[in-house]
Design an enzyme around this catalytic site. Structure first.
Site, PDB file in Angstrom:
ATOM      1  N   LYS A  10       0.654  -1.404  -0.443  1.00 10.31           N
ATOM      2  CA  LYS A  10       0.164  -0.361  -0.290  1.00 10.31           C
ATOM      3  C   LYS A  10       0.759   1.571   0.002  1.00 10.31           C
ATOM      4  O   LYS A  10       1.924   1.196   0.112  1.00 10.31           O
ATOM      5  CB  LYS A  10      -1.116   0.319   1.044  1.00 10.31           C
ATOM      6  CG  LYS A  10      -2.162  -0.908   0.965  1.00 10.31           C
ATOM      7  CD  LYS A  10      -3.015  -0.927   2.095  1.00 10.31           C
ATOM      8  CE  LYS A  10      -3.966  -2.072   2.098  1.00 10.31           C
ATOM      9  NZ  LYS A  10      -5.196  -1.849   3.187  1.00 10.31           N
ATOM     10  N   TYR A  50     -12.802  -2.651  -3.691  1.00  9.16           N
ATOM     11  CA  TYR A  50     -13.050  -2.364  -2.457  1.00  9.16           C
ATOM     12  C   TYR A  50     -14.862  -2.617  -2.734  1.00  9.16           C
ATOM     13  O   TYR A  50     -14.752  -1.646  -1.167  1.00  9.16           O
ATOM     14  CB  TYR A  50     -12.275  -1.604  -1.906  1.00  9.16           C
ATOM     15  CG  TYR A  50     -11.003  -1.599  -1.470  1.00  9.16           C
ATOM     16  CD1 TYR A  50     -10.852  -2.536  -0.510  1.00  9.16           C
ATOM     17  CD2 TYR A  50      -9.903  -1.124  -1.353  1.00  9.16           C
ATOM     18  CE1 TYR A  50      -9.589  -3.226   0.214  1.00  9.16           C
ATOM     19  CE2 TYR A  50      -8.543  -1.093  -0.741  1.00  9.16           C
ATOM     20  CZ  TYR A  50      -8.282  -1.889  -0.155  1.00  9.16           C
ATOM     21  OH  TYR A  50      -7.045  -3.040   0.228  1.00  9.16           O
ATOM     22  N   ASN A 113      -1.981   0.426   7.122  1.00  7.47           N
ATOM     23  CA  ASN A 113      -1.445  -0.963   7.698  1.00  7.47           C
ATOM     24  C   ASN A 113      -0.028  -1.879   6.031  1.00  7.47           C
ATOM     25  O   ASN A 113      -0.367  -2.812   6.225  1.00  7.47           O
ATOM     26  CB  ASN A 113      -2.503  -1.592   7.973  1.00  7.47           C
ATOM     27  CG  ASN A 113      -3.240  -2.089   6.925  1.00  7.47           C
ATOM     28  OD1 ASN A 113      -3.180  -1.424   5.590  1.00  7.47           O
ATOM     29  ND2 ASN A 113      -4.671  -2.430   7.083  1.00  7.47           N
ATOM     30  N   HIS A 116      -1.931  -4.976   0.991  1.00  6.71           N
ATOM     31  CA  HIS A 116      -3.649  -5.780   1.659  1.00  6.71           C
ATOM     32  C   HIS A 116      -2.953  -7.247   1.370  1.00  6.71           C
ATOM     33  O   HIS A 116      -2.463  -7.838   0.133  1.00  6.71           O
ATOM     34  CB  HIS A 116      -4.464  -5.199   0.467  1.00  6.71           C
ATOM     35  CG  HIS A 116      -5.772  -6.180   0.188  1.00  6.71           C
ATOM     36  ND1 HIS A 116      -6.937  -6.506   0.865  1.00  6.71           N
ATOM     37  CD2 HIS A 116      -5.811  -7.181  -0.909  1.00  6.71           C
ATOM     38  CE1 HIS A 116      -7.393  -7.055   0.243  1.00  6.71           C
ATOM     39  NE2 HIS A 116      -7.384  -7.557  -0.918  1.00  6.71           N
ATOM     40  N   GLU A 127      -9.149 -11.050  -7.472  1.00  2.34           N
ATOM     41  CA  GLU A 127      -8.511  -9.978  -7.121  1.00  2.34           C
ATOM     42  C   GLU A 127      -7.515 -10.780  -7.589  1.00  2.34           C
ATOM     43  O   GLU A 127      -6.780  -8.717  -8.615  1.00  2.34           O
ATOM     44  CB  GLU A 127      -8.020  -9.885  -5.484  1.00  2.34           C
ATOM     45  CG  GLU A 127      -9.108  -9.958  -4.443  1.00  2.34           C
ATOM     46  CD  GLU A 127      -8.800  -9.130  -3.396  1.00  2.34           C
ATOM     47  OE1 GLU A 127      -7.901  -9.650  -2.734  1.00  2.34           O
ATOM     48  OE2 GLU A 127      -9.778  -8.450  -2.456  1.00  2.34           O
TER      49      GLU A 127
END
Ligand code: CMP
Length: 139
Positions: A10, A50, A113, A116, A127
């Site tokens: 990320k 998402y 964070n 993913h 995905e």
């Protein structure tokens, strides 16, 4: 079984030049990076990826964050790769992540964070197909 899972490094991690350190964690855990590219997501793409979180209060924050810097999208392969990747990442909220996990070492907050990972076989299939064509996957 040998599985494949979709991983995203990320913006908080790419921005801090941590791509290699994150990848080392995957490889040390026995996961093989069989496809990888650095891309700049659009807000529409982040929202589509998402989509299941559309009604959550953090959806806007999440999608804006995901377009704030480039991300590295990758396919990890290995024995039980989906669960193994989740173990290497650690808990979603770094405050709850175990020692040695990517999120414990690198994540800044529940939103920022660092990584993913797909949470199920169905999610992994969806995905991976979202970001990669079959031609780009070289085991
Ligand atoms: P990820 O595995 O990418 O899937 C959805 C993401 O939503 C999750 O990781 C978190 O980074 C993010 N998220 C979950 N809860 C919150 C929250 N309270 N505020 C901001 N982002 C969140």
């Amino acid at each position: 079984a040998i599985e494949r899972t979709l991983s995203i490094i990320k913006p908080d991690a790419t921005k801090r030049n941590l791509t290699g350190k994150v990848n080392a964690k995957f490889e040390e855990a026995g996961l093989r990076i069989v496809a990888q590219k650095r891309i700049q997501l659009t807000l529409a793409q982040a929202g589509q990826f998402y989509a299941e979180h559309k009604e959550r209060p953090f959806f806007g924050e999440l999608t804006e964050f995901m377009v704030s810097e480039p991300v590295v999208v990758q396919v990890l392969e290995g024995e039980g790769a989906i669960l193994k990747n989740r173990e290497v990442m650690g808990a979603t909220n770094p405050a709850n992540a175990d020692e040695g996990t990517i999120r414990k070492e690198f994540a800044l907050s529940v939103g920022e964070n660092s990584v993913h990972g797909s949470d199920s076989e169905a999610a992994a299939a969806r995905e991976i197909a979202f970001f990669f064509s079959g031609l780009e996957l070289v085991g």
